[in-house]
Design a protein around this motif. Sequence first.
Motif, short mmCIF file in Angstrom:
data_model
loop_
_atom_site.label_atom_id
_atom_site.label_comp_id
_atom_site.label_asym_id
_atom_site.label_seq_id
_atom_site.Cartn_x
_atom_site.Cartn_y
_atom_site.Cartn_z
N ASN B 7 0.81 -1.21 0.00
CA ASN B 7 0.00 0.00 0.00
C ASN B 7 0.84 1.26 0.00
O ASN B 7 0.40 2.30 -0.46
CB ASN B 7 -0.90 0.01 1.24
N ASN B 8 2.04 1.17 0.52
CA ASN B 8 2.88 2.37 0.64
C ASN B 8 4.11 2.19 -0.25
O ASN B 8 4.50 3.10 -0.97
CB ASN B 8 3.29 2.55 2.10
N LEU B 9 4.72 1.05 -0.15
CA LEU B 9 5.68 0.61 -1.15
C LEU B 9 4.88 -0.24 -2.10
O LEU B 9 4.43 -1.33 -1.74
CB LEU B 9 6.78 -0.24 -0.50
N GLY B 28 7.32 4.29 -4.27
CA GLY B 28 7.41 4.51 -2.83
C GLY B 28 8.82 4.39 -2.26
O GLY B 28 9.02 4.57 -1.06
N LEU B 319 6.56 2.29 6.09
CA LEU B 319 6.14 3.53 5.45
C LEU B 319 4.74 3.94 5.89
O LEU B 319 4.36 5.10 5.77
CB LEU B 319 6.15 3.36 3.92
N GLU B 320 3.96 2.97 6.39
CA GLU B 320 2.57 3.27 6.73
C GLU B 320 2.50 4.34 7.80
O GLU B 320 3.05 4.21 8.88
CB GLU B 320 1.87 1.99 7.19
N ASN B 321 1.79 5.37 7.47
CA ASN B 321 1.56 6.49 8.40
C ASN B 321 2.84 7.21 8.84
O ASN B 321 2.82 7.97 9.79
CB ASN B 321 0.81 6.02 9.65
N GLY B 322 3.93 6.94 8.15
CA GLY B 322 5.14 7.70 8.45
C GLY B 322 5.61 7.59 9.88
O GLY B 322 5.93 8.59 10.51
N THR B 323 5.65 6.38 10.41
CA THR B 323 6.12 6.21 11.79
C THR B 323 7.56 6.66 11.93
O THR B 323 8.32 6.68 10.96
CB THR B 323 6.05 4.73 12.21
#
Lengths: 326, 326, 326, 326
Positions: B7-9, B28, B319-323
Amino acid sequence: MSYTYGNNLKLQIFGQSHSEAVGATVEGLPAGFEIDFDALGAFLARRAPGQALSTPRREKDAPVFVSGVTDGATNGAPLTVLIYNENTRSKDYSELKIKPRPGHADYPAHVKFGGHNDIAGGGQFSARLTAPLCAAGGIVLQILKKKGIEVCAHILSVGDARDASFDPVSDQTELFDGLRSRSPCVIDPAAGDQMKSLIEAVRAEGDSVGGVVECKITGLPAGIGGAGFGGLDGAIGAAMFGIPAVKGVEFGAGFGAAALRGSAFKPTPSIGREQRTVNLETGRNDTLTVQGRHDPCVALRAVPVAEAAAAIAVYDMMLENGTEAI
Amino acid sequence: MSYTYGNNLKLQIFGQSHSEAVGATVEGLPAGFEIDFDALGAFLARRAPGQALSTPRREKDAPVFVSGVTDGATNGAPLTVLIYNENTRSKDYSELKIKPRPGHADYPAHVKFGGHNDIAGGGQFSARLTAPLCAAGGIVLQILKKKGIEVCAHILSVGDARDASFDPVSDQTELFDGLRSRSPCVIDPAAGDQMKSLIEAVRAEGDSVGGVVECKITGLPAGIGGAGFGGLDGAIGAAMFGIPAVKGVEFGAGFGAAALRGSAFKPTPSIGREQRTVNLETGRNDTLTVQGRHDPCVALRAVPVAEAAAAIAVYDMMLENGTEAI
Amino acid sequence: MSYTYGNNLKLQIFGQSHSEAVGATVEGLPAGFEIDFDALGAFLARRAPGQALSTPRREKDAPVFVSGVTDGATNGAPLTVLIYNENTRSKDYSELKIKPRPGHADYPAHVKFGGHNDIAGGGQFSARLTAPLCAAGGIVLQILKKKGIEVCAHILSVGDARDASFDPVSDQTELFDGLRSRSPCVIDPAAGDQMKSLIEAVRAEGDSVGGVVECKITGLPAGIGGAGFGGLDGAIGAAMFGIPAVKGVEFGAGFGAAALRGSAFKPTPSIGREQRTVNLETGRNDTLTVQGRHDPCVALRAVPVAEAAAAIAVYDMMLENGTEAI
Amino acid sequence: MSYTYGNNLKLQIFGQSHSEAVGATVEGLPAGFEIDFDALGAFLARRAPGQALSTPRREKDAPVFVSGVTDGATNGAPLTVLIYNENTRSKDYSELKIKPRPGHADYPAHVKFGGHNDIAGGGQFSARLTAPLCAAGGIVLQILKKKGIEVCAHILSVGDARDASFDPVSDQTELFDGLRSRSPCVIDPAAGDQMKSLIEAVRAEGDSVGGVVECKITGLPAGIGGAGFGGLDGAIGAAMFGIPAVKGVEFGAGFGAAALRGSAFKPTPSIGREQRTVNLETGRNDTLTVQGRHDPCVALRAVPVAEAAAAIAVYDMMLENGTEAI
């Protein structure tokens, strides 16, 4: 993500203006569909530069199929098509690395990618990326046509030169066939002449002008698309806004959903006149004169691009939940 | 859809065993990451056939970058890499069009695609598609390594020959470096010898044998992944099941989530012995002897593939939500 | 994202163990399907606690339909169902805010959400979230049954007590009907007695034990699912790993894809015995004795949950591209 | 799918005009954000009917939080908010089952859902679904404001009555605060008076009129959004087209991307005058006079809806790949 579209027909576009190639991967095409490669070539030729009134960059734009095709027919595997980039002149663009063009993606791309973005020819933001969009969409147009669905666009206006509009109700299939061979692609030849004069004048000044493309879809069964964010207009809108330079999308007040119009294309931001910008090295105001080869009116070549985008959006919606419309 | 992950990559794999090329597009990746092409080549070589104990098909598997790379570094645009298919022998596969191999995708693909699927070499279902998976995953492994995250796999078992297990708690980074140059990739050399003997015996009978790959990830910050369908184990599981022949995925009962093991690879279904099948033309029982070049134990070459799949899953989650973990 | 599943049948689960309600929204169900609410209630009762051998928390779990249903039938709009949380005892959980339970999501959730996560009853990580999964999956099971597709699971093992396996080839529909009313849900009653004894012994020690659930799907047409990441095993795997406590998923080596087994459920991490942990306030080692009501073997109630997850995965795949299988 | 939006901030809207409730589930909100419930209530009140010039249906529209909130702050779990449907009068709509309203979704919904769709109040196609959109978007607006990003809309035109435009360059934050308490929401009070007169005249004739809403976003960092289908304009466009009655979206030719305008709302299709339609039972032409309570100009209440949609689109883009903008 940037160049991914669709949930059922999945389209992935890749490439930059001056990379080895641009291309597209499509999943979700029906297996066993025999592609008419001549028709596809003719469709791509309508988008290609090197015509009168457009940028002198010559692109042969011959699609090379890497996968997804066996003996001329789709085979159910992801279809990947490449269009090699030739005749590129990367040296034209070095100045843009520090002097971003106003109205173009140069500055936000510089920020987003920390200066690592490919600036040559606009990089991944180039209108060159509409070539693989048309390669994918051109195949989808053929699939839709077999189902009795026609997608046809023309130039509704360039600056204040305005063509006749599509009739939202009556059958215009015969008109469609004629339109596809006209340059510029207009219903009323007099309007086409006005547009030519306007574009020549604009080009002479090193400037560019915007335009409006009107697109009509016929033969669409009722019940395609859903509520909320799943409507057909939203799907078409999202596909259209994926075309560089599109700044507006409107759907006509026609009878039912028979007609939609149009996409507003802004003037090309790469123009020959001196423009004001900010120098990213010095942080001071500066001026910029863009070299290179650019369209005085991008709307002219946008007609098949709008058709491709509309076809992809419509077919993606038709595949959703396997409606009988397929 | 078949060959899309993340989803992000976002990863899109395309190609068939005998199409012009196989390839992958990745969106991504961070811009400005300098790819170590030598390390990438070494990683791909671990997967490539033509080694002792694997299929004699020679693939040079040199990755060709179509887009997404400028001066050796990622540029923020979708990265597309091709690996051309050479040394293919399509004539070997004609019989499979009417006599599907048991345990392989031949029959369901025939039904799904109405007989239009590309049968040569297994088409889009071929393990050849793990080459572009490794090309994409090999880059992601380099990115993770820069962040202090190591992903390392080895062959835990082939048939009843069993290697030592990773220690779920202690640091084994030095062991990792050594493992990557061993063939077969095992911790305990005696287990490797047992595996070799077993595989040679199986190959002599025209048969194949399954195996288990164990993968360990170290340096992962806490808080990666979420609840429900968004957990890290589910993400890794989905990536692993995208590898042909994987029939099971388990996560170790170690301390916390420090260790995961392993992926169970089934025996190669393309074997030299006569097998029973159904003839799709006559509708009757028939026998099939598969020609061509096949691995007696696909698990051997699966080690870098499992690492690639794990790396892609982990990085997509990061990458999800930019942790802050990024 | 955490509680979202599916591309064609879209499932969104929400709620925490002690929030006002847990629930699910489903898009993509066929319109006009008449839900058998009695059968749905019976299915949910199999998952509900308050049975012998499970946690004494009483949950009536009556599904309340907020939208998507008109006169007892689906109406094509997103279907949202709530199950109100009653009989919650939030005070039991205050200690966990600073002493995370080993083997549970307490610590990674604390890191991921900066300490703002809802700790009561495990918050969004609670097995309570399988109630709305079963409400959605229970409807999908009814849809599949109308198409001749049966999904049936049983407990294959608890600790070292092992039930008979499903036969991967022969029709076992009659067995299915009987299985659904047994507690524990086993083929061989003697194995059930062994499991009961084991669980009672474990409970008496304040401990818990893991188990394996085996699931069989019959009547599935060939051609469902695709290559790579789009395979049916990957889709089922992703759904199964969305169930808390699942640590492994394997697919059986049966004839074709007729049989799949099984999901490995770990022992419940909330146990009555004293456990070692780290105190997040002091940063020192500490001990924790979890109060509250917990299952000594979560696998017992996991049988309908596995059926629900499998049904959702299968139906999502069947909707893809509108195969004739629908 | 219909009511799902976003890749990073995931929004799922559900409900029908006359179902038990309408609602929204949002994943991806930051944990620990303290919601200002009074400000949220004030924002929802701007959308609510029962004001002068809008439908007399009274909706209290008090949001009920089912999950995702602990002690007034987000907790990282999916946030679900319900708004119960009260004061519904379903009997008004029975005639529409056989006489679809022109310009409304009645007929395509009938085809798509085989007549099983909920017709009462427009079902899932009702503008009532903008209430949960505003509940979700209202929270996102508060999050953006904390980051210095303001989203403000006003009515640019109703029929031929036209308000002043936003200035695309200068700071208008003070103007924003005033605008939010005006009814109708216009910059120039004289334009507001013209609009009122026009709407009263239209209402007296049992007719309705369309309008244009202009929306301005300030404080947005450069680099939000990507190329192709991933651009910010496309994301905002897709969110806007998810609002019922929106027929066009344009982005202003301002300096850079500082200003965007506007969304074109069509006249409400549920009007009191007799309209021509087709009777689905007899297959013949028929006439229809819609009872019930309807807005003479839906654009009036659309201002906060446009703000909500823009906020959701912008925040989803900001979360993508964890840009520093977060």
